[in-house]
Design an enzyme around this catalytic site. Structure first.
Site, PDB file in Angstrom:
ATOM      1  N   ARG A  24       9.304  17.815  73.303  1.00 23.69           N
ATOM      2  CA  ARG A  24       9.449  19.085  74.037  1.00 23.69           C
ATOM      3  C   ARG A  24      10.784  19.752  73.726  1.00 23.69           C
ATOM      4  NH1 ARG A  24       4.492  16.990  74.820  1.00 23.69           N
ATOM      5  NH2 ARG A  24       3.313  18.186  76.354  1.00 23.69           N
ATOM      6  N   ARG A 229      31.535  38.773  53.890  1.00 22.71           N
ATOM      7  CA  ARG A 229      32.777  39.507  54.112  1.00 22.71           C
ATOM      8  C   ARG A 229      32.571  40.913  53.552  1.00 22.71           C
ATOM      9  NH1 ARG A 229      37.793  36.218  51.788  1.00 22.71           N
ATOM     10  NH2 ARG A 229      38.910  38.021  52.652  1.00 22.71           N
ATOM     11  N   HIS A 230      33.406  41.848  53.963  1.00 18.38           N
ATOM     12  CA  HIS A 230      33.393  43.176  53.348  1.00 18.38           C
ATOM     13  C   HIS A 230      33.737  43.016  51.861  1.00 18.38           C
ATOM     14  CE1 HIS A 230      37.714  42.705  53.274  1.00 18.38           C
ATOM     15  NE2 HIS A 230      37.609  42.284  54.530  1.00 18.38           N
ATOM     16  N   ASN A 236      43.390  43.896  50.212  1.00 17.42           N
ATOM     17  CA  ASN A 236      43.207  42.600  49.528  1.00 17.42           C
ATOM     18  C   ASN A 236      43.961  42.617  48.202  1.00 17.42           C
ATOM     19  OD1 ASN A 236      39.701  42.253  50.505  1.00 17.42           O
ATOM     20  ND2 ASN A 236      41.537  41.517  51.523  1.00 17.42           N
ATOM     21  N   ARG A 280      36.322  49.073  56.111  1.00 13.81           N
ATOM     22  CA  ARG A 280      35.873  48.268  54.969  1.00 13.81           C
ATOM     23  C   ARG A 280      34.512  47.611  55.187  1.00 13.81           C
ATOM     24  NH1 ARG A 280      40.323  46.142  57.456  1.00 13.81           N
ATOM     25  NH2 ARG A 280      40.599  43.893  57.768  1.00 13.81           N
ATOM     26  N   GLU A 300      38.525  42.207  62.656  1.00 13.74           N
ATOM     27  CA  GLU A 300      39.313  41.081  62.146  1.00 13.74           C
ATOM     28  C   GLU A 300      40.343  40.612  63.173  1.00 13.74           C
ATOM     29  OE1 GLU A 300      39.465  38.548  60.770  1.00 13.74           O
ATOM     30  OE2 GLU A 300      40.188  38.613  58.710  1.00 13.74           O
ATOM     31  N   HIS A 365      34.761  40.007  58.713  1.00 14.43           N
ATOM     32  CA  HIS A 365      36.045  39.650  58.096  1.00 14.43           C
ATOM     33  C   HIS A 365      36.220  38.129  58.016  1.00 14.43           C
ATOM     34  CE1 HIS A 365      37.096  43.894  58.789  1.00 14.43           C
ATOM     35  NE2 HIS A 365      36.321  43.735  59.847  1.00 14.43           N
TER      36      HIS A 365
END
Ligand SMILES: Nc1ncnc2c1ncn2[C@@H]1O[C@H](COP(=O)(O)OP(=O)(O)OP(=O)(O)O)[C@@H](O)[C@H]1O
Length: 446
Positions: A24, A229-230, A236, A280, A300, A365
């Protein structure tokens, strides 16, 4: 002492006593609760009586579970006694907060015994029953997890299924489900056919109500959760943290490729895309032909006074903070900003909603993805801030009965690495070390 993530936890000890016939979903629910609470840093542990029983009896057939089998009863009683003894030790020696007693607990006599033991030890008992009469679902459960259990090693699936159905019949003979009238004085929740109907009785503390709310939101439909991630951002490239910059040209390429990448894997399934409120992630999602929702909670980790700085600048300007963060990255809170713990707390509604939903693609992020990933993959808190989540990679999570399968789908578009090892302010790795990180990520899967 660390701050609690849920109010009224101090001095509270709860034993969630599972109730229900075999197959169950009691173990499934128990493990989910433990993972959810542990992720929220509430000390939780499951005591599975079946595992204790297996220490003395291997591969018993259905007759072993007959209520008239004296030898079987003795062994099963010993198993539950040992499980409860370990549970009490855990509460007392390790300051446990929520224990789950994962067993059938199908009779009133057994439940009264557990109830008494809990009360004598200042532990709040909360019964949690999974009741289900959907025969097709029960057969699917048996096929999914029971025929492959240690009880049936080397046994043909059809033979195992037949025996398991017999085992259920033995329990049915003595089963006394929780009853709204008879058990009105008990703290209990009863899930009927997953969560088609939920009965909650005398739920007392905030923590108990969180547990009930959580299990109400669980479902077992097959689904995929994609995480990304973006795309690579201007920040970056400049090795800066935080900010709200746009994508770099390579990041835009990833955004252009993402619809194809998702479609190749997911086919025509209906997806909803969740992004943060930052530019982003929205630029990354811009070409996806699905419904999109923005969540502030997916923004982020806030780096406070360090927002917009490189790690080298942080090390120079705030050397003590830089070291303190490396020492305890989970707890370290940026001045005027957040810690990983803070992020986990704000992500709780996201996790709750993710449990309710089916196919979702989350574009967010690095730190946020680490926290979400840690929930699904059971990554301990001290490790989660160090998990490598590479750019331009789609992570596919498939929740299963007792764990989550993870697959990485690479877009094959180069990007900088933003991974920072402990003890250095340098980011970036060559291709080789990124691959090692990728393997680590895969190995953490269940
Ligand atoms: N509320 C639920 N009702 C019925 N089945 C469920 C429920 N939740 C999860 N399941 C399914 O139950 C299966 C896992 O069964 P599980 O081992 O947890 O059962 P169990 O009740 O602990 O059995 P046993 O008493 O034999 O240990 C999975 O296939 C899962 O999809």
């Amino acid at each position: 002492m660390s701050p609690y993530t849920v109010s009224n936890v101090q001095d509270l000890r709860i034993c969630v006593v599972m109730v229900g016939l075999p197959a169950r979903g009691k173990s499934f629910i128990s493990q989910k609760i433990v993972r959810y609470l542990s992720w929220l840093l509430i000390k939780a542990k499951c005591f599975n009586v079946g595992s204790y029983r297996r220490e003395t009896t291997q591969q018993p057939n259905a007759d072993f579970f007959d209520a008239n089998n004296k030898e079987g009863l003795k062994i099963r009683q010993l198993a539950v006694t040992n499980a409860i003894t370990d549970m009490m030790d855990w509460f007392n020696k390790e300051n446990g907060v929520v224990a789950i007693l994962d067993a059938t607990n199908t009779t009133r006599e057994r439940r009264n015994w557990v109830l008494k033991l809990c009360r004598q030890n200042r532990i709040e008992p909360m019964f949690l029953e999974s009741w289900c009469d959907d025969q097709d679902l029960i057969l699917r459960n048996i096929a999914e997890v029971k025929t492959t259990s240690p009880d049936y090693v080397g046994v043909e699936p059809e033979v195992a299924t037949k025996d398991f159905l017999n085992r259920i019949k033995k329990y049915e003979k003595i089963y006394e489900p929780l009853d709204e009238t008879y058990d009105q004085d008990l703290t209990f929740a009863k899930l009927i056919n997953i969560a088609q109907q939920v009965i909650a009785n005398k739920i007392q503390s905030y923590l108990e109500s969180r547990i009930v709310f959580y299990v109400m939101n669980l479902h077992i439909k097959p689904r995929c959760i994609y995480l990304s991630r973006h795309g690579e951002s201007i920040y970056n490239l400049e090795k800066k943290i935080g900010g709200d910059s746009s994508l770099s040209p390579r990041g835009l390429k990833y955004a252009e490729k993402l619809p194809e990448l998702v479609k190749q894997d997911a086919g025509d399934v209906d997806l909803t895309v969740w992004t943060s409120t930052l530019i982003r992630t929205q630029e990354t999602a811009q070409y996806l032909p699905y419904k999109q929702l923005q969540w502030k909670a997916l923004d982020e980790l806030d780096a406070g006074v360090c927002d917009g700085m490189t790690y080298e600048e942080i090390e120079k300007e705030f050397p003590e903070d830089f070291r303190a963060r490396d020492e305890n990255k989970y707890e370290y809170r940026y001045r005027g900003g957040e810690s990983y713990r803070d992020v986990v707390i704000r992500l709780e509604p996201i996790i709750m909603e993710l449990e309710r939903q089916e196919n979702i693609l989350i574009i967010t992020h690095q730190a946020v993805l680490r926290c979400i990933y840690a929930y699904f993959m059971n990554v301990p808190q001290e490790e989660s801030p160090w998990v490598a989540i590479p750019l331009h990679t789609l992570i596919k999570l498939e929740p299963r009965a007792y764990g989550t399968k993870v697959t990485l789908i690479k877009a094959d578009i180069p990007a900088v690495s933003t991974y920072k090892e402990k003890g250095t302010s340098q980011v970036g790795e060559d291709d080789k070390s990124t691959n090692i990180k990728t393997r680590n990520l895969l190995m953490t899967s269940l």
